[in-house]
Scaffold this active site. Structure first.
Site, PDB file in Angstrom:
ATOM      1  N   THR A   1       0.808  -1.221   0.000  1.00 25.15           N
ATOM      2  CA  THR A   1       0.000   0.000   0.000  1.00 25.15           C
ATOM      3  C   THR A   1       0.842   1.273   0.000  1.00 25.15           C
ATOM      4  O   THR A   1       0.492   2.256  -0.640  1.00 25.15           O
ATOM      5  CB  THR A   1      -0.906   0.001   1.259  1.00 25.15           C
ATOM      6  OG1 THR A   1      -1.724  -1.157   1.188  1.00 25.15           O
ATOM      7  CG2 THR A   1      -1.770   1.228   1.346  1.00 25.15           C
TER       8      THR A   1
ATOM      9  N   THR B   1       2.028  -4.603   4.452  1.00 27.93           N
ATOM     10  CA  THR B   1       1.967  -4.948   5.880  1.00 27.93           C
ATOM     11  C   THR B   1       1.551  -6.395   6.124  1.00 27.93           C
ATOM     12  O   THR B   1       1.886  -6.965   7.157  1.00 27.93           O
ATOM     13  CB  THR B   1       0.966  -4.030   6.622  1.00 27.93           C
ATOM     14  OG1 THR B   1      -0.305  -4.116   5.971  1.00 27.93           O
ATOM     15  CG2 THR B   1       1.447  -2.594   6.640  1.00 27.93           C
TER      16      THR B   1
HETATM   17  N1  ASP Z   1      -2.248  -6.084   0.912  1.00 31.43           N
HETATM   18  C1  ASP Z   1      -1.263  -5.075   1.182  1.00 31.43           C
HETATM   19  C2  ASP Z   1       0.070  -5.777   1.270  1.00 31.43           C
HETATM   20  O1  ASP Z   1       0.371  -6.408   2.224  1.00 31.43           O
HETATM   21  C3  ASP Z   1      -1.578  -4.370   2.432  1.00 31.43           C
HETATM   22  C4  ASP Z   1      -0.562  -3.364   2.862  1.00 31.43           C
HETATM   23  O2  ASP Z   1       0.372  -3.032   2.194  1.00 31.43           O
HETATM   24  O3  ASP Z   1      -0.728  -2.826   3.938  1.00 31.43           O
HETATM   25  O4  ASP Z   1       0.822  -5.691   0.325  1.00 31.43           O
END
Ligand code: ASP
Length: 352
Positions: A22, A98
């Site tokens: 993200t 994340t």
């Molecule tokens: N789905 C995303 C990822 O883990 C969520 C994020 O980046 O927070 O790449």
């Protein structure tokens, strides 16, 4: 404890590595959709970074990925990239989704031995291009921590960490605990390595320092992924337990138990555990609780697992246990050696 004011003017050099997630998205003003960010323009988009007067180079994986698609091959690429640029930079910041950041940070903590420089993972809950993003703060704090040195010119945090929402956590102690809060990560069993407020307060009594600042980085890229995870739950059936514990392709199983390491005391369950242990499989007991430790001596259900040959994962996170097994098993085919090392604290991942 070291308290550092924002250090402007120090000519530290940082490699910013973008894997995806993200944080690297920007909102397209024409159609409002989220598009990957061009990391060549990082200083234009987060102008605060240029106030540090650090040299910040960037490297983007191609393709960038949602971290749900992370595979151990990316950890190998990442570890090799850091090793190949190790002498050219003072610290590394890894931008990562994340969802699996705790797995990747755990893996890198084992794959990079004798680390003398910071490797800071960060990301965000909102894309860097939206007004309320947490990405900007996370990125700026991560860069500052990756560049921080003590009076002897040594890194203040020569560890693989996750920096999120003003908290610096040991990577192999962290877990994603919230899917929508800015405080997405927790390190329940290990105090924070640093906290960012007006100043950054480093908890130097917790940070691990290398035995020698001159020892070269040791790079480990062999990983054996034949690990399964068995999460115990009420109603679990013999078929499920049998399939996971006795799976032909499985060399090790992490058994996620209740509380302080407890599992059903039913005869069929313990018989399958014993059969798996007798067949040489590596069985590791890790608690489902977000905090606290396994102690197989408290309850008879725990004792039964211990005498069946299940090893103690202490207060290890599942993410860290998985990464540790991949790494140890990649290093040797000898399950006895893996078992001996598994219960040892090798990178600050457990407290015994
Ligand atoms: N789905 C995303 C990822 O883990 C969520 C994020 O980046 O927070 O790449």
């Amino acid at each position: 404890m070291i308290v550092q004011k924002t250090c402007q003017g120090t000519k530290a050099s940082i490699l910013l590595i973008y894997t995806g997630g993200t944080i690297g998205m920007v909102q397209d003003p024409t159609d409002q959709t989220l598009k990957p960010f061009d990391f060549k323009q990082i200083l234009d988009s987060v102008p605060e970074l240029s106030k540090f007067a650090y040299r910040i180079d960037s490297y983007s994986f191609d393709p960038i990925i949602d971290s749900s698609d992370i595979e151990p091959s990316l950890w190998q690429e990442l570890a090799e990239l850091i090793a190949s640029r190790y002498d050219s930079y003072d610290g590394f910041v890894v931008l990562h989704g994340t969802d699996t950041m705790a797995f990747s940070a755990s893996a890198l903590s084992f794959m990079l031995g004798d680390l003398t420089k910071p490797v800071i993972f960060t990301g965000s809950q909102l894309p860097i291009g939206v007004p309320r993003t947490d990405g900007r703060e996370n990125l700026i704090s991560s860069v500052e921590i990756a560049a921080a040195k003590d009076g002897n010119g040594h890194a203040i945090v020569p560890e693989v960490c996750i920096c999120f929402d003003n908290m610096l956590m040991r990577g192999n102690r962290s877990t994603k605990a919230n899917s929508d809060n800015f405080r997405a990560f927790r390190s329940e069993n290990c105090p924070l390595l640093a906290e960012a407020g007006i100043n950054i307060r480093y908890n130097t009594s917790i940070i691990r320092y290398p035995e020698s600042w001159d020892a070269p980085l040791r790079l480990y890229t062999k990983l054996d992924t034949r690990v399964s995870i068995l999460k115990i739950h009420p109603g679990i059936t013999p078929q499920v337990v049998r399939n996971i514990l006795l799976g032909e392709q499985t060399r090790a199983v992490i058994i996620e138990t209740y509380g302080s390491g407890n599992a059903p005391s039913k005869g069929w369950f313990l018989d399958i555990v014993k059969e798996a242990a007798a067949s040489g499989k590596i069985l590791l007991n890790v608690t489902q609780c977000i905090g606290g430790s396994v102690n197989m001596d408290i309850y008879s259900t725990g004792k039964a697992l211990k005498s069946a040959g299940v090893l103690n994962g202490y207060d290890c996170t599942t993410e860290s246990a998985l990464a540790k097994l991949f790494w140890l098993m990649g290093e040797t085919e000898d399950n006895g050696k893996v078992k001996d090392l598994l219960e040892e604290n090798l990178r600050g991942e457990i407290t015994k």
